[in-house]
Design an enzyme around this catalytic site. Structure first.
Site, mmCIF file in Angstrom:
data_model
loop_
_atom_site.group_PDB
_atom_site.id
_atom_site.type_symbol
_atom_site.label_atom_id
_atom_site.label_comp_id
_atom_site.label_asym_id
_atom_site.label_seq_id
_atom_site.Cartn_x
_atom_site.Cartn_y
_atom_site.Cartn_z
ATOM 1 N N GLU A 87 -9.771 -8.659 0.058
ATOM 2 C CA GLU A 87 -9.813 -10.117 0.119
ATOM 3 C C GLU A 87 -10.892 -10.618 1.073
ATOM 4 O O GLU A 87 -11.198 -9.965 2.080
ATOM 5 C CB GLU A 87 -8.449 -10.653 0.566
ATOM 6 C CG GLU A 87 -7.336 -10.313 -0.416
ATOM 7 C CD GLU A 87 -5.947 -10.534 0.147
ATOM 8 O OE1 GLU A 87 -5.013 -10.733 -0.659
ATOM 9 O OE2 GLU A 87 -5.783 -10.502 1.373
ATOM 10 N N GLU B 47 -2.993 -13.949 -9.246
ATOM 11 C CA GLU B 47 -2.235 -12.703 -9.113
ATOM 12 C C GLU B 47 -0.905 -13.039 -8.457
ATOM 13 O O GLU B 47 -0.791 -14.023 -7.733
ATOM 14 C CB GLU B 47 -2.971 -11.685 -8.234
ATOM 15 C CG GLU B 47 -4.292 -11.205 -8.770
ATOM 16 C CD GLU B 47 -4.952 -10.199 -7.823
ATOM 17 O OE1 GLU B 47 -4.323 -9.842 -6.798
ATOM 18 O OE2 GLU B 47 -6.078 -9.783 -8.115
ATOM 19 N N LEU C 239 3.607 -10.221 -4.635
ATOM 20 C CA LEU C 239 4.639 -9.197 -4.499
ATOM 21 C C LEU C 239 5.184 -8.845 -5.879
ATOM 22 O O LEU C 239 5.154 -9.674 -6.790
ATOM 23 C CB LEU C 239 5.780 -9.705 -3.611
ATOM 24 C CG LEU C 239 5.426 -10.041 -2.157
ATOM 25 C CD1 LEU C 239 6.582 -10.759 -1.482
ATOM 26 C CD2 LEU C 239 5.052 -8.785 -1.388
ATOM 27 N N ASP D 170 0.850 -1.190 0.000
ATOM 28 C CA ASP D 170 0.000 0.000 0.000
ATOM 29 C C ASP D 170 0.887 1.242 0.000
ATOM 30 O O ASP D 170 1.613 1.499 0.962
ATOM 31 C CB ASP D 170 -0.911 0.008 1.231
ATOM 32 C CG ASP D 170 -2.074 -0.955 1.101
ATOM 33 O OD1 ASP D 170 -2.238 -1.544 0.015
ATOM 34 O OD2 ASP D 170 -2.826 -1.116 2.084
ATOM 35 N N THR E 244 -3.933 -15.384 -4.848
ATOM 36 C CA THR E 244 -2.642 -14.702 -4.892
ATOM 37 C C THR E 244 -1.494 -15.679 -4.646
ATOM 38 O O THR E 244 -1.688 -16.866 -4.496
ATOM 39 C CB THR E 244 -2.593 -13.591 -3.836
ATOM 40 O OG1 THR E 244 -2.771 -14.181 -2.541
ATOM 41 C CG2 THR E 244 -3.703 -12.584 -4.062
#
Length: 597
Positions: free
Chosen positions: A286, A497, A500, A202, A459
């Site tokens: 999520e 996805e 990182l 973020d 992810t």
């Protein structure tokens, strides 16, 4: 006057609204001999074994806005690198034509996996305008030229409905979506009902709407609460989903009204440019509890996190305690229904702290741990079912709102891979995924998504077991394998996805291998011609447009689109990508010059 290259690159990350988040700490590069969990793809990915000297540098990269100043950008990629530069006066209608990278069809069985790219978190400003407008336009143009299918953008509740309930300002999103349409890019729109800030990567802070925070100040139990009374304001507690606590509306009604307003505002783009709606269901968007918040150093990798079901407030009036409950009231009712009312007064209080390890706690230890007791089964069943019911409620609304509109609905599930090798899987349990060595916690989630025809977006697709800390028993590959099998059994589409930012061949190859769903455990195997329905790459930023990273990314996109039927090896694809970058150099240089005037 033209800015120097150093000045340009130094301004690529833009001006974050407020930088707060750091990165997961404690991720070492210690190796472990992990068992192979993927079958070798039918088509060889490489012509020869090629080692990299950079394996030891695969610990979590810096988030975009905290990366060091870049330099040495080649002229033929300067337009892409300037995608996040400050405005330089280019007329809004100016556009440099770029030929899209030629490639075969995408989507469907056996035809490859379409690649999307996540846009910056602050693509729309607090003033509801497009951030770095002209540069954003150039970046989208570059992505399209590389063969990218589309982009993913966060549509922030905290921006659009910021000041008053029911008053929506779509401002920058109108322009941003039209920009994507102009370049022929499809859009995955994330209904972001969470706060930006406080999680890995973020780079800015966007709080929940002001009027929502006002209500949370009046009634703190609208926030998730741990056993020490710490409140989390990233997302409204699911314990009050059906209570009219937001100025007469329930949280789920607010989410539904927001999605309805989005549909009505952009109905001319729905199903054509906007092809997917991802329904935000928790922190970081999520479906999970905020069990591992990084903000203020509360949690650090690889801590087990903490349960989030202690939302109680005691008010003292005339020596009488008045108890207000949301999550705990549900727990109390479940305990009474099970004939064990004594289990309903609180959640586990022997489950350690955010940064504990499983064996340090009575509840999560492998031998005699509370998680494997009758009480543990009761509590974890209730805790996880509350999360699944939350997802069910929002998906029911989303499905009815976007029914017959031509868009897909997706839900993002976190890749909690640390301590996966332990018996209790403690970090998954605190997050709400009742997954242990003896129980599949992802099949119920997949089955819930299947009931609504939603996509399971997962992810940590880029990670390999041996890159993770050995002592934390991390196993992202085995976790992905379990999810693949669960989604196959539930017959729900799987998308992926990367967790990182990664730009190296190791990560690219792992994504390709995972996206082709080559899983077989001797008893269960994935359908031969199946693959992920889409992959979203994290993220559009200055590092992506560095010459070497960009060349590898173009090759990666081409390989993903080639799918299982591709016969070209990795080195050949990279040579073609290099050729592509070279032959389009004049066009990219033209765009770079235009941006500098």
């Amino acid at each position: 006057m033209a800015l120097s290259i150093t000045h340009q690159i130094g301004s690529l990350a833009g001006s974050p609204l407020q930088s707060e988040a750091g990165n997961s700490s404690g991720e070492s590069t210690a190796t472990v001999n992990a068992a192979a969990v993927w079958k070798s793809p039918t088509a060889n990915l490489r012509c020869k074994v090629k080692k990299s000297d950079g394996v030891d540098a695969l610990s979590p990269p810096l988030s975009p806005c905290r990366s060091p100043v870049l330099g040495g950008i080649r002229a033929d990629l300067s337009v892409a690198c300037q995608a996040f530069a400050t405005e330089l006066g280019l007329p809004a209608e100016a556009e440099v034509p770029v030929r899209e990278y030629e490639e075969g069809g995408i989507g469907g069985k056996g035809t490859g996996v379409p690649v999307y790219v996540m846009m910056p978190l602050d693509s729309v400003t607090m003033g509801n305008t497009v951030n770095r407008r002209k540069a954003m336009n150039a970046s989208l143009q570059a992505l399209k030229s590389a063969g990218v299918e589309g982009v993913m953008m966060d549509v922030w509740w905290g921006l659009v409905e910021r000041d008053s309930p029911g008053v929506y300002n779509w401002g920058g999103y109108t322009e941003l979506l039209e920009m994507a349409k102009k370049h022929g890019l499809k859009v995955q729109a994330v209904m972001s009902f969470h706060q930006c800030g406080g999680n890995v990567g973020d780079s800015c802070t966007i709080p929940l709407p002001k009027w929502v925070l006002e209500e949370m100040e009046k009634d703190p139990d609208l926030a998730y609460t741990d056993q020490w009374g710490r409140r989390n304001y990233e997302y409204i507690s699911l314990g009050c989903d059906t209570l009219p606590v937001l100025k007469g509306r329930t949280p789920v009604q607010c989410y539904a009204d927001f999605m309805t307003a989005f549909r009505d505002q952009f109905k001319h783009l729905i199903g054509d440019t906007i092809v997917e709606i991802q329904a935000g269901m928790g922190p970081a968007g999520e479906l999970r509890y905020p069990s591992y918040p990084e903000q203020n150093g509360t949690w650090k990798f690889p801590g087990i996190g903490a349960f989030q079901c202690f939302d109680k407030v005691f008010l003292i009036s005339s020596y009488v305690f008045i108890l207000v409950q949301y999550m705990l009231s549900s727990l109390k009712g479940a305990a009474e229904a099970s004939g064990k009312p004594e289990w309903g007064s609180t959640g586990p209080t022997d489950a350690g702290h955010y940064n504990s390890w499983p064996e340090d706690t009575p509840f999560f230890r492998k031998e005699g741990g509370g998680w494997n007791s009758e009480y543990g089964e009761f509590f974890l069943t209730w805790y996880s079912s509350m999360l699944i019911s939350h997802g069910e409620r929002i998906l029911t609304s989303a499905k009815s709102i976007f029914e017959n509109s031509g868009v897909k609905i997706s839900v993002k599930i976190a890749g909690i891979h640390w301590h996966y090798g332990s018996r209790s899987h403690a970090p998954e349990l605190t997050a709400g995924y009742y997954n242990t060595r003896f129980r599949d916690g992802y099949l119920p989630i997949a089955q819930m998504l299947a009931r609504h025809g939603a996509i399971f977006n997962f992810t940590c697709i880029e990670m390999r077991d041996h890159e993770q800390p050995q002592d934390a028993l991390c196993s992202p590959e085995k976790l992905v394998r379990q999810v693949v099998l669960a989604t196959q059994k539930a017959q729900v589409p799987l998308a992926g996805e990367n967790a990182l930012p990664r730009y190296d061949d190791y990560a690219h190859e792992q994504i390709i291998r995972a996206s082709q769903l080559n899983v077989d455990d001797g008893e269960n195997s994935v359908e031969k011609d199946s693959s992920m329905c889409a992959f979203t790459y994290l993220r559009m930023n200055p590092q992506l447009f560095q010459p070497e990273n960009w060349r590898k990314f173009v090759a990666f996109v081409k390989k993903m689109k080639g799918g299982k039927n591709a016969h070209k090896c990795w080195e050949q694809v990279e040579r073609e990508a290099e050729h592509y970058v070279h032959v389009t150099q004049p066009l990219v240089q033209e765009a770079a010059v235009a941006l500098m005037h």
